[in-house]
Design an enzyme around this catalytic site. Structure first.
Site, PDB file in Angstrom:
ATOM      1  N   LEU A  11       0.841  -1.196   0.000  1.00 12.05           N
ATOM      2  CA  LEU A  11       0.000   0.000   0.000  1.00 12.05           C
ATOM      3  C   LEU A  11       0.877   1.247   0.000  1.00 12.05           C
ATOM      4  O   LEU A  11       1.702   1.430   0.893  1.00 12.05           O
ATOM      5  CB  LEU A  11      -0.917   0.011   1.229  1.00 12.05           C
ATOM      6  CG  LEU A  11      -1.748  -1.258   1.463  1.00 12.05           C
ATOM      7  CD1 LEU A  11      -2.736  -1.033   2.600  1.00 12.05           C
ATOM      8  CD2 LEU A  11      -2.472  -1.693   0.192  1.00 12.05           C
ATOM      9  N   ARG A  18       2.270  14.471   6.984  1.00 12.83           N
ATOM     10  CA  ARG A  18       3.193  14.918   8.046  1.00 12.83           C
ATOM     11  C   ARG A  18       4.628  15.077   7.544  1.00 12.83           C
ATOM     12  O   ARG A  18       5.476  15.626   8.237  1.00 12.83           O
ATOM     13  CB  ARG A  18       3.145  13.945   9.237  1.00 12.83           C
ATOM     14  CG  ARG A  18       1.820  14.031   9.975  1.00 12.83           C
ATOM     15  CD  ARG A  18       1.752  13.048  11.109  1.00 12.83           C
ATOM     16  NE  ARG A  18       2.677  13.366  12.172  1.00 12.83           N
ATOM     17  CZ  ARG A  18       3.085  12.488  13.092  1.00 12.83           C
ATOM     18  NH1 ARG A  18       2.657  11.241  13.039  1.00 12.83           N
ATOM     19  NH2 ARG A  18       3.921  12.852  14.023  1.00 12.83           N
ATOM     20  N   LYS A  25       4.842  10.062  -0.090  1.00 12.84           N
ATOM     21  CA  LYS A  25       5.753   9.677   1.008  1.00 12.84           C
ATOM     22  C   LYS A  25       6.725   8.577   0.615  1.00 12.84           C
ATOM     23  O   LYS A  25       7.920   8.658   0.926  1.00 12.84           O
ATOM     24  CB  LYS A  25       4.929   9.251   2.227  1.00 12.84           C
ATOM     25  CG  LYS A  25       5.804   8.754   3.367  1.00 12.84           C
ATOM     26  CD  LYS A  25       5.089   8.664   4.687  1.00 12.84           C
ATOM     27  CE  LYS A  25       3.936   7.702   4.677  1.00 12.84           C
ATOM     28  NZ  LYS A  25       3.357   7.572   6.034  1.00 12.84           N
ATOM     29  N   ASP A 108       5.581   2.399   3.527  1.00 14.52           N
ATOM     30  CA  ASP A 108       6.354   3.297   4.394  1.00 14.52           C
ATOM     31  C   ASP A 108       7.057   2.537   5.513  1.00 14.52           C
ATOM     32  O   ASP A 108       7.388   3.088   6.553  1.00 14.52           O
ATOM     33  CB  ASP A 108       5.460   4.418   4.958  1.00 14.52           C
ATOM     34  CG  ASP A 108       4.403   3.912   5.937  1.00 14.52           C
ATOM     35  OD1 ASP A 108       4.256   2.687   6.104  1.00 14.52           O
ATOM     36  OD2 ASP A 108       3.710   4.761   6.541  1.00 14.52           O
ATOM     37  N   ASN A 230       6.338   8.096   9.210  1.00 15.83           N
ATOM     38  CA  ASN A 230       5.286   9.094   8.995  1.00 15.83           C
ATOM     39  C   ASN A 230       5.863  10.501   8.998  1.00 15.83           C
ATOM     40  O   ASN A 230       5.197  11.438   8.571  1.00 15.83           O
ATOM     41  CB  ASN A 230       4.209   8.979  10.084  1.00 15.83           C
ATOM     42  CG  ASN A 230       3.413   7.690   9.953  1.00 15.83           C
ATOM     43  OD1 ASN A 230       3.389   7.062   8.906  1.00 15.83           O
ATOM     44  ND2 ASN A 230       2.771   7.284  11.035  1.00 15.83           N
ATOM     45  N   LYS A 337      34.769  14.551 -13.821  1.00 11.95           N
ATOM     46  CA  LYS A 337      33.413  14.261 -14.315  1.00 11.95           C
ATOM     47  C   LYS A 337      33.502  13.671 -15.716  1.00 11.95           C
ATOM     48  O   LYS A 337      34.220  14.197 -16.556  1.00 11.95           O
ATOM     49  CB  LYS A 337      32.589  15.549 -14.351  1.00 11.95           C
ATOM     50  CG  LYS A 337      31.141  15.318 -14.699  1.00 11.95           C
ATOM     51  CD  LYS A 337      30.561  16.415 -15.569  1.00 11.95           C
ATOM     52  CE  LYS A 337      31.036  16.312 -16.997  1.00 11.95           C
ATOM     53  NZ  LYS A 337      30.407  17.259 -17.926  1.00 11.95           N
ATOM     54  N   ASN A 372      35.750  22.603 -20.596  1.00 13.29           N
ATOM     55  CA  ASN A 372      34.902  21.727 -21.418  1.00 13.29           C
ATOM     56  C   ASN A 372      33.608  22.393 -21.854  1.00 13.29           C
ATOM     57  O   ASN A 372      32.882  21.853 -22.657  1.00 13.29           O
ATOM     58  CB  ASN A 372      34.581  20.443 -20.643  1.00 13.29           C
ATOM     59  CG  ASN A 372      33.817  20.723 -19.366  1.00 13.29           C
ATOM     60  OD1 ASN A 372      34.001  21.759 -18.742  1.00 13.29           O
ATOM     61  ND2 ASN A 372      32.967  19.796 -18.981  1.00 13.29           N
TER      62      ASN A 372
HETATM   63  C1  UD1 Z   1      -0.838   2.003  10.079  1.00 13.18           C
HETATM   64  C2  UD1 Z   1      -1.730   1.001  10.812  1.00 13.18           C
HETATM   65  C3  UD1 Z   1      -1.217   0.856  12.258  1.00 13.18           C
HETATM   66  C4  UD1 Z   1       0.215   0.409  12.224  1.00 13.18           C
HETATM   67  C5  UD1 Z   1       1.084   1.347  11.374  1.00 13.18           C
HETATM   68  C6  UD1 Z   1       2.464   0.734  11.163  1.00 13.18           C
HETATM   69  C7  UD1 Z   1      -3.991   1.122   9.889  1.00 13.18           C
HETATM   70  C8  UD1 Z   1      -5.363   1.630  10.071  1.00 13.18           C
HETATM   71  N1  UD1 Z   1      -3.110   1.472  10.820  1.00 13.18           N
HETATM   72  O1  UD1 Z   1      -0.974   3.265  10.690  1.00 13.18           O
HETATM   73  O2  UD1 Z   1      -1.994  -0.118  12.945  1.00 13.18           O
HETATM   74  O3  UD1 Z   1       0.722   0.333  13.543  1.00 13.18           O
HETATM   75  O4  UD1 Z   1       0.521   1.562  10.073  1.00 13.18           O
HETATM   76  O5  UD1 Z   1       3.355   1.599  10.546  1.00 13.18           O
HETATM   77  O6  UD1 Z   1      -3.728   0.417   8.940  1.00 13.18           O
HETATM   78  N2  UD1 Z   1      -2.342   4.108   2.589  1.00 13.18           N
HETATM   79  C9  UD1 Z   1      -2.975   4.052   1.362  1.00 13.18           C
HETATM   80  N3  UD1 Z   1      -4.250   4.515   1.254  1.00 13.18           N
HETATM   81  C10 UD1 Z   1      -4.944   5.011   2.311  1.00 13.18           C
HETATM   82  C11 UD1 Z   1      -4.278   5.097   3.559  1.00 13.18           C
HETATM   83  C12 UD1 Z   1      -2.985   4.631   3.663  1.00 13.18           C
HETATM   84  O7  UD1 Z   1      -2.392   3.574   0.397  1.00 13.18           O
HETATM   85  O8  UD1 Z   1      -6.103   5.408   2.125  1.00 13.18           O
HETATM   86  C13 UD1 Z   1      -0.952   3.585   2.689  1.00 13.18           C
HETATM   87  C14 UD1 Z   1       0.063   4.670   3.014  1.00 13.18           C
HETATM   88  O9  UD1 Z   1       0.677   5.135   1.821  1.00 13.18           O
HETATM   89  C15 UD1 Z   1       1.079   3.950   3.871  1.00 13.18           C
HETATM   90  C16 UD1 Z   1       0.287   2.821   4.493  1.00 13.18           C
HETATM   91  O10 UD1 Z   1      -0.890   2.674   3.743  1.00 13.18           O
HETATM   92  O11 UD1 Z   1       2.128   3.418   3.096  1.00 13.18           O
HETATM   93  C17 UD1 Z   1      -0.043   3.076   5.948  1.00 13.18           C
HETATM   94  O12 UD1 Z   1      -0.804   4.247   6.078  1.00 13.18           O
HETATM   95  P1  UD1 Z   1      -0.519   5.317   7.215  1.00 13.18           P
HETATM   96  O13 UD1 Z   1      -1.481   6.423   7.053  1.00 13.18           O
HETATM   97  O14 UD1 Z   1       0.920   5.658   7.248  1.00 13.18           O
HETATM   98  O15 UD1 Z   1      -0.930   4.466   8.498  1.00 13.18           O
HETATM   99  P2  UD1 Z   1      -0.446   4.652  10.005  1.00 13.18           P
HETATM  100  O16 UD1 Z   1      -1.227   5.732  10.647  1.00 13.18           O
HETATM  101  O17 UD1 Z   1       1.012   4.728  10.057  1.00 13.18           O
HETATM  102 CA    CA Z   2       2.662   4.809   8.494  1.00 16.33          CA
END
Ligand code: UD1
Ligand code: CA
Length: 458
Positions: A11, A18, A25, A108, A230, A337, A372
């Site tokens: 994902l 942030r 990200k 991430d 994050n 270079k 150059n």
């Molecule tokens: C999430 C988890 C949390 C976990 C943490 C670990 C959920 C609800 N929470 O929180 O339990 O401890 O990661 O790092 O899953 N993303 C999408 N589409 C969306 C939302 C998010 O693709 O609509 C992707 C983001 O790009 C990211 C990942 O999902 O790579 C996680 O999303 P993020 O918003 O960072 O979740 P956290 O609040 O960190």
């Molecule tokens: Ca995250």
């Protein structure tokens, strides 16, 4: 386990607000590789049959990075960002023909290792329907907390929805969840958005699976391997871990470093055994250093190939296309270079060598500059073998100097030079006998006149 088919879904659609960035990200880099690239590399090492990546709309640069890195990848666009479960469902097509193991990972979480992925898959192979990878941390803030009973997982509670007691739990969700392929779609489509953020939380899959009497387990990894990013501060923490891993790997590969903590690597740096790296050296992307070379202190290298037993620095800068042959030397305050430095050739002090080729055993004197660039185009300088370029020479490209050429110090060379020629490209020295004393007398008188405030001596 290897016979079980494996589909990872990464994902990566989130904007990561942030981070305060215009870039998605997961495009932020660790060791000069976008963080999603690290996740894809670990998946490659885990023999994923195919990979699905969920990206956001208008993330063309991200899509390109992903498809360049992984041949067997499909990108799926999550149009509205309604949460992690919603994101996973954007890859529904990939799950229609489910693998035995479907793993959902977050883009991430770049430091995830092959071992951590293996732990989740092992739990599925052992009969779990859902396996969540957790970790113990002193800083649980922001992570989902794992509510467990022994190895069984009861639920995952997000920070915003947790009670005070739940917030004190230090066993957290890494975000890596494994599903038996046959149950994944049904669980994901059962997730609602009745929570503080109004999002579809992937993490709710655990509680739903428990309610259906499925086997839901929590397994664990070290915090270092699964920490999420994050914020920029977390990005720098992960960079530090990555650099430490590269240093250990480099030392184990037979490289000597006097102060490894001051040496910075790129994800693709290749250093052969018996290389010595002095303190404070930075490797940008795409550097290869061959056996026995010495990289002296405070040098900066990128896109460079350093041949065996060559010496670089101290304080040298190798830019893309710098190719140093065996036994050559590039010394202090020299920038190279897009240039080839021949076998045993030397550029020891204070030079700029750009778009040039220097033949074997040639010596480039201190302060020599290849001109150059004329403000419009780049031009090449070719210097043959065994030539000697005197200090502070200016070589105006395009220019060809033959073998065994001798250029007198301070020359400005603009015309082609044939083999074994001596070139003097400067105005001739003029000597005026005894005139130094007369000059001194004149200067002194002028100075005295100035300090006494009179017009005398002018
Ligand atoms: C999430 C988890 C949390 C976990 C943490 C670990 C959920 C609800 N929470 O929180 O339990 O401890 O990661 O790092 O899953 N993303 C999408 N589409 C969306 C939302 C998010 O693709 O609509 C992707 C983001 O790009 C990211 C990942 O999902 O790579 C996680 O999303 P993020 O918003 O960072 O979740 P956290 O609040 O960190
Ligand atoms: Ca995250």
């Amino acid at each position: 386990m290897s016979e079980r088919s494996f589909l990872p879904i990464v994902l990566a659609a989130g904007l990561g607000t942030r981070m305060q960035s215009e870039m998605p990200k997961v495009m932020h880099e660790i060791g000069h590789l976008p963080m999603i690239g690290h996740v894809l590399n670990s998946l490659k090492m885990s023999n994923a049959d195919r990979v699905a990546v969920v990206i956001g709309p208008q993330m063309d640069a991200l899509e390109k990075v992903v498809t360049d890195l992984s041949p067997n990848v499909s990108c799926h666009v999550q149009t509205d960002r309604l949460g992690t479960a919603h994101a996973a469902l954007a890859a529904r097509d990939a799950m229609l023909d489910p693998a035995d193991d479907v793993l959902i990972l977050y883009g991430d979480t770049p430091l995830v290792t092959r071992e951590a992925i293996g732990t989740v898959r092992a739990a599925l192979a052992d009969g779990a329907d859902v396996a969540v990878l957790g970790f113990e941390t002193k800083k649980p803030y922001g992570y989902g907390r794992l509510l467990t009973d022994g190895g069984q997982l009861l639920a995952i509670r997000e920070e915003k929805d947790a009670t005070d007691a739940e917030r004190r739990i230090t066993f957290c969700n890494s975000g890596i969840m494994g599903f038996r392929g046959k149950v994944v779609l049904e669980l994901l489509t059962s997730i609602g958005n009745d929570n503080k953020k109004g999002e579809f939380y992937l993490t709710d899959a655990a509680e739903i699976a428990v309610a259906r009497n499925l086997n839901v387990v929590a397994v664990s990894a070290s915090e270092e391997d699964v920490q999420g990013i994050n914020t920029r501060a977390q990005l720098s923490t992960c960079e530090a871990v990555f650099q430490r891993r590269m240093r250990i790997q480099t030392l184990e590969g037979g490289v000597t470093m006097q102060a490894p903590d001051t040496v910075y690597f790129s994800h693709d740096t290749v250093i052969e055994p018996d290389v010595l790296i002095e303190p404070n050296v930075v490797f940008g992307p795409d550097v290869h250093v061959e056996r026995g070379a010495v990289i002296r202190a405070f040098s900066h290298l990128e896109g460079a190939h350093v041949g065996s037993s060559a010496t670089v620095g101290p304080y040298a800068r190798l830019r893309p296309g710098a190719r140093l042959s065996e036994g050559s030397r590039v010394g202090n305050f020299v920038e190279v270079k897009n240039s080839e430095i021949g076998v045993g050739a030397k550029v020891n002090h204070l030079s700029y060598i750009g778009d040039a080729s220097i033949g074997a055993k040639s010596n480039i004197g201190a302060g020599t500059i290849t001109c150059n660039y004329d403000g419009f185009g780049k031009h090449k300088t070719d210097i043959g073998a065994g030539s000697f370029i005197g200090s502070n020479s200016t070589l105006v490209a395009p220019l060809t100097l033959g073998n065994g050429v001798f250029v007198a110090a301070g020359s400005v060379v603009t015309e082609q030079v044939s083999d074994n020629a001596l070139v003097i490209g400067r105005s001739q020295q003029v000597e005026k006998t005894g005139r130094a004393e007369a000059l001194r007398t004149r200067f002194k008188a002028a100075k005295d006149a100035k300090s006494s405030g009179t017009e005398r001596g002018k």
